[in-house]
Design a protein around this motif. Structure first.
Motif, short mmCIF file in Angstrom:
data_model
loop_
_atom_site.label_atom_id
_atom_site.label_comp_id
_atom_site.label_asym_id
_atom_site.label_seq_id
_atom_site.Cartn_x
_atom_site.Cartn_y
_atom_site.Cartn_z
N VAL A 323 0.67 -1.23 -0.12
CA VAL A 323 -0.04 -0.02 -0.05
C VAL A 323 0.85 1.28 0.06
O VAL A 323 0.53 2.09 -0.77
CB VAL A 323 -0.90 -0.04 1.10
CG1 VAL A 323 -1.51 1.45 1.40
CG2 VAL A 323 -2.02 -1.16 1.00
N ARG A 324 2.01 1.18 0.96
CA ARG A 324 2.84 2.29 0.80
C ARG A 324 3.60 2.71 -0.65
O ARG A 324 3.78 3.77 -0.72
CB ARG A 324 3.85 2.16 1.90
CG ARG A 324 3.36 2.40 3.33
CD ARG A 324 4.43 2.37 4.49
NE ARG A 324 5.24 1.36 4.57
CZ ARG A 324 4.97 0.42 5.49
NH1 ARG A 324 3.84 0.57 6.30
NH2 ARG A 324 5.60 -0.58 5.61
N ALA A 325 3.66 1.54 -1.15
CA ALA A 325 4.38 1.67 -2.54
C ALA A 325 3.80 2.20 -3.55
O ALA A 325 4.43 2.89 -4.62
CB ALA A 325 5.24 0.18 -2.82
N HIS A 332 -3.73 9.72 4.92
CA HIS A 332 -3.71 9.26 6.37
C HIS A 332 -4.40 8.02 6.73
O HIS A 332 -5.31 8.00 7.53
CB HIS A 332 -4.10 10.41 7.54
CG HIS A 332 -3.60 11.61 7.15
ND1 HIS A 332 -2.37 11.85 7.42
CD2 HIS A 332 -4.02 12.94 6.72
CE1 HIS A 332 -1.88 13.20 7.19
NE2 HIS A 332 -2.93 13.95 6.85
N PHE A 333 -4.01 7.06 5.76
CA PHE A 333 -4.89 5.93 5.60
C PHE A 333 -3.93 4.74 6.18
O PHE A 333 -2.81 4.40 5.80
CB PHE A 333 -5.28 5.53 4.30
CG PHE A 333 -5.54 4.12 4.01
CD1 PHE A 333 -6.74 3.60 4.34
CD2 PHE A 333 -4.71 3.27 3.36
CE1 PHE A 333 -7.30 2.00 4.18
CE2 PHE A 333 -4.87 2.09 2.95
CZ PHE A 333 -6.04 1.42 3.29
N VAL A 334 -4.50 3.61 7.06
CA VAL A 334 -3.85 2.35 7.27
C VAL A 334 -4.97 1.37 6.94
O VAL A 334 -6.02 1.39 7.12
CB VAL A 334 -3.41 2.34 8.96
CG1 VAL A 334 -2.20 3.31 8.99
CG2 VAL A 334 -4.51 2.30 9.86
N ILE A 335 -4.37 0.05 6.81
CA ILE A 335 -5.22 -0.79 6.44
C ILE A 335 -6.21 -1.28 7.42
O ILE A 335 -7.51 -1.79 7.19
CB ILE A 335 -4.45 -2.23 6.23
CG1 ILE A 335 -3.62 -2.28 4.89
CG2 ILE A 335 -5.18 -3.63 6.19
CD1 ILE A 335 -2.52 -3.41 4.51
N HIS A 336 -5.90 -1.29 8.65
CA HIS A 336 -7.26 -1.16 9.92
C HIS A 336 -8.31 -0.53 9.72
O HIS A 336 -9.16 -0.83 10.05
CB HIS A 336 -6.61 -1.37 11.38
CG HIS A 336 -7.29 -1.91 12.20
ND1 HIS A 336 -7.57 -3.18 12.44
CD2 HIS A 336 -8.00 -1.42 13.23
CE1 HIS A 336 -8.16 -3.30 13.37
NE2 HIS A 336 -8.81 -2.34 13.88
#
Length: 410
Positions: A323-325, A332-336
């Motif tokens: 995702v970061r790549a 401001h997004f994370v998988i959780h």
């Protein structure tokens, strides 16, 4: 012919659960692990001397005595028995020489191996860093029972002095959890970290990120337009529409799926609450999993490692790195955040709160929480199908990338 014991490993040991009666699990060569009704695991050595079976010798408690150490002692005791001598005296000497858990460092190392090391790599790493960098240099050699609130405050102030207030709060929480463990084992009477109010150290940062419908579409279109592997693209899509945790998905095994019935049975050992969880798969999810079957080289794991000879799932950080790549216009997004996003939108649609919580594998308090796993099954199936179709609609809005034929009729 006597049955040969299957050698133990740390993963298998940690999976052993207490039963109504204590029981032994053999490692081989006389070494065995006894699982007590309390959950404590004790290494024992079984042997015969002069043709007579002798009482078992106690080696020590796991994980304070590691598997490797236990095997080493068992090897020595076996040599002693071969010489016609009882190993009891040696075992007592070994136990007496074992480091007492009376200093902060000694106890913290034991606590870390027992409680923290089995958790996620990211959590265990930051906990280890807090111990090594800030806690041990300050109070590592201090008796466990002599640490006071002032000691904890001094550590937190030093960390805050580096401009890391959130790290200071995390360090305080590490000590708080460690002392809770010590108190439960009657090795301490007071929790010095508990006496420090968290808000006076730093304001905890809560995760409240919820993706808007258009952000869901933009993110997933970016996923499918990226250079990541097709399997990872499907994994991220499945995380959105199944509402499971990342670890539950990436460690999934083919044996857990009944695609004809549209049910994914996640065993209790892989669930956060240690309860089996059923995911009622949408038509889209079933098609994705069928495609993944054609992509996987593993007979066991849905998402196997792509390199090496070991048959094991991808690392927990793999999807985060993917995702970061990629380039996605979602901040401001994370998988959780996928789980919170699904819960928020489904509640806003006016669907059953209890069914949504069950779909998320959350506990429901009170009498309603005492039902079996099939409770709200029809509603949960309806909810997950509705959510998958809703996500499809967001992806298809202005869609210019190849996603796949995952519609209800696909």
């Amino acid at each position: 012919m006597p049955k040969t014991a299957t050698p133990l490993n740390d993963k298998r040991i940690k999976a052993l659960k207490p039963k109504d009666k204590r029981y032994l699990v053999a490692d081989g060569g006389g070494l065995a692990l006894e699982v007590m009704t309390s959950g404590t695991k004790i290494w024992r050595y079984r042997y015969s001397l002069h043709g007579k079976q002798q009482p078992m010798v106690t080696i020590g408690e796991y994980p304070a005595v590691t598997l490797q150490d236990a095997r080493g002692r068992a090897d020595r005791y076996r040599e002693t028995v071969a010489a016609g001598v009882s190993p009891v005296a040696d075992a007592k000497k070994d136990r007496g020489a074992a480091q007492a858990l009376d200093t902060v460092r000694a106890f913290a190392d034991h606590w870390y191996q027992s409680e923290i090391a089995p958790k996620s790599k990211s959590y265990s790493t930051v906990t280890r860093r807090a111990l090594d960098k800030d806690i041990y240099p300050a109070i590592g050699n201090k008796p466990l029972v002599d640490v006071n609130a002032g000691d904890v405050l001094a550590i937190c102030d030093k960390v805050k002095g580096r401009g890391a207030s959130q790290s200071a709060l995390f360090t305080r929480n590490v000590l708080k959890r460690m002392y809770e463990y010590a108190i439960a084992r009657q090795l301490a009477a007071v929790n010095p970290a508990q006496q420090l109010v968290a808000r006076y150290i730093a304001t905890p940062q809560s995760r409240t990120r919820v993706l808007a419908p258009d952000e869901i579409g933009r993110l997933m279109r970016a996923v499918y337009a990226s250079n990541m592997s097709r399997a990872y693209k499907l994994a991220l899509h499945l995380l959105v529409i199944t509402m499971v945790r990342k670890s539950e998905l990436i460690e999934a095994e083919w044996s857990e799926f009944d695609l004809d019935e549209g049910i994914w049975r996640i065993p209790a050992a892989r669930m956060k609450k240690d309860n089996e969880h059923w995911v009622y798969l949408s038509a889209q999810a079933v098609e994705m999993i069928r495609e993944l079957r054609t992509l996987s080289h593993s007979q066991r794991f849905v998402f196997p490692m792509r390199r090496g000879y070991e048959d094991r799932p991808i690392a927990k950080s793999t999807l985060n790195q993917a995702v970061r790549a990629m380039k996605a216009d979602v901040q401001h997004f994370v998988i959780h955040d996928f789980r919170r996003t699904a819960s928020t939108h489904l509640h806003e649609m006016g669907l059953s709160s209890d069914a949504i919580e069950k779909a998320l594998a959350h506990s429901i308090k009170g009498i309603k929480g005492v039902y079996n796993r099939a409770q709200y099954a029809d509603e949960r199936r309806k909810i997950l199908q509705l959510w998958a179709t809703f996500v499809d609609a967001q992806i298809n809005e202005g869609n210019k990338v190849v996603v796949g034929r995952f519609g209800v009729a696909a």
